[in-house]
Motif scaffolding. Structure first.
Motif, short mmCIF file in Angstrom:
data_model
loop_
_atom_site.label_atom_id
_atom_site.label_comp_id
_atom_site.label_asym_id
_atom_site.label_seq_id
_atom_site.Cartn_x
_atom_site.Cartn_y
_atom_site.Cartn_z
N VAL A 109 6.44 -0.95 9.43
CA VAL A 109 5.69 0.20 8.92
C VAL A 109 6.58 1.43 8.74
O VAL A 109 6.58 2.06 7.67
CB VAL A 109 4.51 0.54 9.86
CG1 VAL A 109 3.72 1.73 9.33
CG2 VAL A 109 3.60 -0.68 10.02
N LEU A 110 7.32 1.77 9.76
CA LEU A 110 8.11 3.01 9.75
C LEU A 110 9.23 3.03 8.71
O LEU A 110 9.39 4.04 8.00
CB LEU A 110 8.66 3.27 11.15
CG LEU A 110 9.38 4.61 11.35
CD1 LEU A 110 8.45 5.77 11.03
CD2 LEU A 110 9.91 4.72 12.79
N PRO A 111 10.05 1.96 8.57
CA PRO A 111 11.17 2.05 7.62
C PRO A 111 10.75 2.37 6.19
O PRO A 111 11.30 3.31 5.58
CB PRO A 111 11.84 0.68 7.74
CG PRO A 111 11.51 0.23 9.12
CD PRO A 111 10.12 0.72 9.38
N GLY A 168 0.80 -1.21 0.00
CA GLY A 168 0.00 0.00 0.00
C GLY A 168 0.83 1.26 0.00
O GLY A 168 2.05 1.24 -0.23
N TRP A 169 0.18 2.38 0.27
CA TRP A 169 0.79 3.70 0.26
C TRP A 169 1.91 3.78 1.30
O TRP A 169 1.74 3.43 2.45
CB TRP A 169 -0.29 4.74 0.57
CG TRP A 169 0.13 6.16 0.54
CD1 TRP A 169 0.58 6.87 -0.53
CD2 TRP A 169 0.10 7.08 1.64
NE1 TRP A 169 0.85 8.18 -0.17
CE2 TRP A 169 0.56 8.34 1.17
CE3 TRP A 169 -0.27 6.96 2.99
CZ2 TRP A 169 0.66 9.46 1.98
CZ3 TRP A 169 -0.17 8.08 3.80
CH2 TRP A 169 0.30 9.31 3.30
N THR A 170 3.09 4.22 0.88
CA THR A 170 4.31 4.36 1.69
C THR A 170 4.73 3.05 2.36
O THR A 170 5.38 3.05 3.40
CB THR A 170 4.18 5.47 2.77
OG1 THR A 170 3.28 5.05 3.80
CG2 THR A 170 3.71 6.78 2.16
N GLY A 171 4.37 1.91 1.77
CA GLY A 171 4.75 0.62 2.33
C GLY A 171 5.71 -0.12 1.40
O GLY A 171 6.20 0.41 0.40
N ASP A 172 5.96 -1.38 1.72
CA ASP A 172 6.73 -2.26 0.85
C ASP A 172 6.33 -3.70 1.14
O ASP A 172 5.35 -3.95 1.84
CB ASP A 172 8.25 -2.03 0.98
CG ASP A 172 8.82 -2.50 2.31
OD1 ASP A 172 8.07 -2.98 3.17
OD2 ASP A 172 10.06 -2.38 2.50
N HIS A 173 7.10 -4.64 0.61
CA HIS A 173 6.77 -6.06 0.74
C HIS A 173 6.78 -6.54 2.19
O HIS A 173 6.20 -7.59 2.50
CB HIS A 173 7.75 -6.90 -0.07
CG HIS A 173 9.17 -6.75 0.41
ND1 HIS A 173 10.01 -5.76 -0.04
CD2 HIS A 173 9.89 -7.45 1.32
CE1 HIS A 173 11.18 -5.85 0.56
NE2 HIS A 173 11.13 -6.87 1.40
#
Length: 378
Positions: free
Chosen positions: A279-281, A133-138
């Motif tokens: 979430v944060l990284p 999703g938005w501002t996320g990754d795998h």
């Protein structure tokens, strides 16, 4: 009932296999025996080893409680060490960890798009395609990758501008992300995957499956604001959010938003761990121009209805307990357009339920893969 004795079976198997293996060696040295004779002796060796089956070994070991206790203690110790190091386990065996998921880069028109892959490439089941999703990754799918890679091919993309993918100065649209993922599927030979999107990744999954109706065999959205009411575009809260994302306090606003979406169900220490690890990284790595353009286009310029109307594959939605998402997603409208939609909900979990209650999410996905894919095909 046959008077079965595991230890005697093992002894007989060892003796027979030793005799036959020695005979096979002598034949090989002599070199004058017919091939059929050699083959029959080889079959005999295999059958004799069959007597020393895992079941026999297990039964024999069960008769020694001290050994069983030691194995159980060792397994618990390994699981504890794995959890402390961020590794995920299945059945006592370390399967995968967030740090070991090394992204692979493919270049599309000079822009490198990242993905991670795990599992058997030739598995006889539909592969899975995860969309962040938005501002996320795998990383948000780490438990799902660990679970499903044991039996099937799993690919998790990093959207353009997210994670390890390049972030060129451009417009970031739902349709553009869908085109990227379709291209990645073609490059990777990913045929008829089940597409699973978390948060904004669910809207991208819907667009992908509507835009390319023959690409996927099924689709799952996880806690996605999929059908926001048009009035939401004009709300002061949304306008303030967009202004904040485009302003000088971008990172503070995005981080606070990500924290709030986690909700307050979990133990405070574990909630903090999930936020800081998964979430944060990626949130901090997402450039402001990417986050602002993506959110602005998703809210102001994207209409999900055409994609929903074109999507006729099996479809599921897994909800969390996030008031904002519950208010704005309009699943009734989606189900009117897509009557094949099935809806489930995780219990007492926030937006990051793929991590927080991974066992629930994995069970729901397993059920969809075994049952849902065979229902309501159009």
């Amino acid at each position: 009932m046959w008077g079965y004795r595991p230890r005697k079976s093992i002894a007989a198997g060892l003796a027979l296999s030793t005799i036959l293996a020695a005979s096979l060696l002598l034949m090989a040295l002599a070199g004058d025996k017919p091939a059929v004779v050699v083959m029959l002796v080889m079959v005999g060796v295999a059958l004799s080893f069959g007597l020393i089956s895992p079941h026999a070994l297990n039964e024999a070991v069960r008769q020694i409680p001290e050994i069983v206790g030691s194995i159980s203690a060792a397994r618990a110790f390994v699981q504890m060490i794995g959890a402390a190091s961020g590794q995920l386990t299945s059945g006592g065996n370390t399967v995968i960890s967030y740090e070991r998921l090394n992204p692979v880069l493919l270049s599309r028109d000079g822009v490198r798009l990242a993905h991670v892959e795990a599992g058997p490439a030739a598995a006889q089941v539909p592969p899975l395609l995860f969309v962040n999703g938005w501002t996320g990754d795998h990383g948000i799918f780490t438990p799902q990758i660990a679970h499903f890679a044991q039996s099937r091919r799993v690919v998790a993309v990093n959207l353009r501008g997210h994670g390890s993918s390049d972030a060129p100065q451009q417009d970031y649209t739902i349709a553009g992300f869908a085109d990227d993922i379709a291209w990645q599927c073609d490059q990777l030979g990913l045929r008829n995957p089940v597409v699973i999107g978390h948060s904004m990744g669910g809207r991208i999954a819907l667009e992908l499956c509507g835009r390319y109706p023959d690409l996927a065999s099924g689709m799952v959205m996880i806690d996605t604001i999929v059908m926001p009411p048009p009035i939401l575009r004009e709300s002061p809260e949304v306008r303030a959010l967009l202004e904040g994302i485009g302003g000088p306090d971008y990172l503070a606003i995005v981080k606070a938003n990500a924290w709030e979406l986690g909700c307050n169900f979990e133990d405070p220490a574990r909630r903090k761990m999930i936020y800081e690890t998964y979430v944060l990284p990626p949130c901090e790595r997402t450039p402001q121009h990417v986050a602002h353009s993506m959110m602005r286009n998703a809210i102001l310029n994207y209409d999900p209805v055409p994609a929903a109307e074109a999507c006729r594959i099996p479809m599921a939605y897994i909800s969390a307990d996030v008031p904002l998402v519950n208010m704005a997603r309009d699943l009734d409208r989606l189900q009117e357009i897509c009557p094949q939609l099935v809806i489930a909900k995780t219990m007492l979990a926030g937006h990051y339920n793929t991590i927080e209650v991974a066992d629930q999410v994995n069970a729901m996905l397993d059920r969809f893969l075994t049952v849902g894919l065979h229902r309501c095909r159009h």
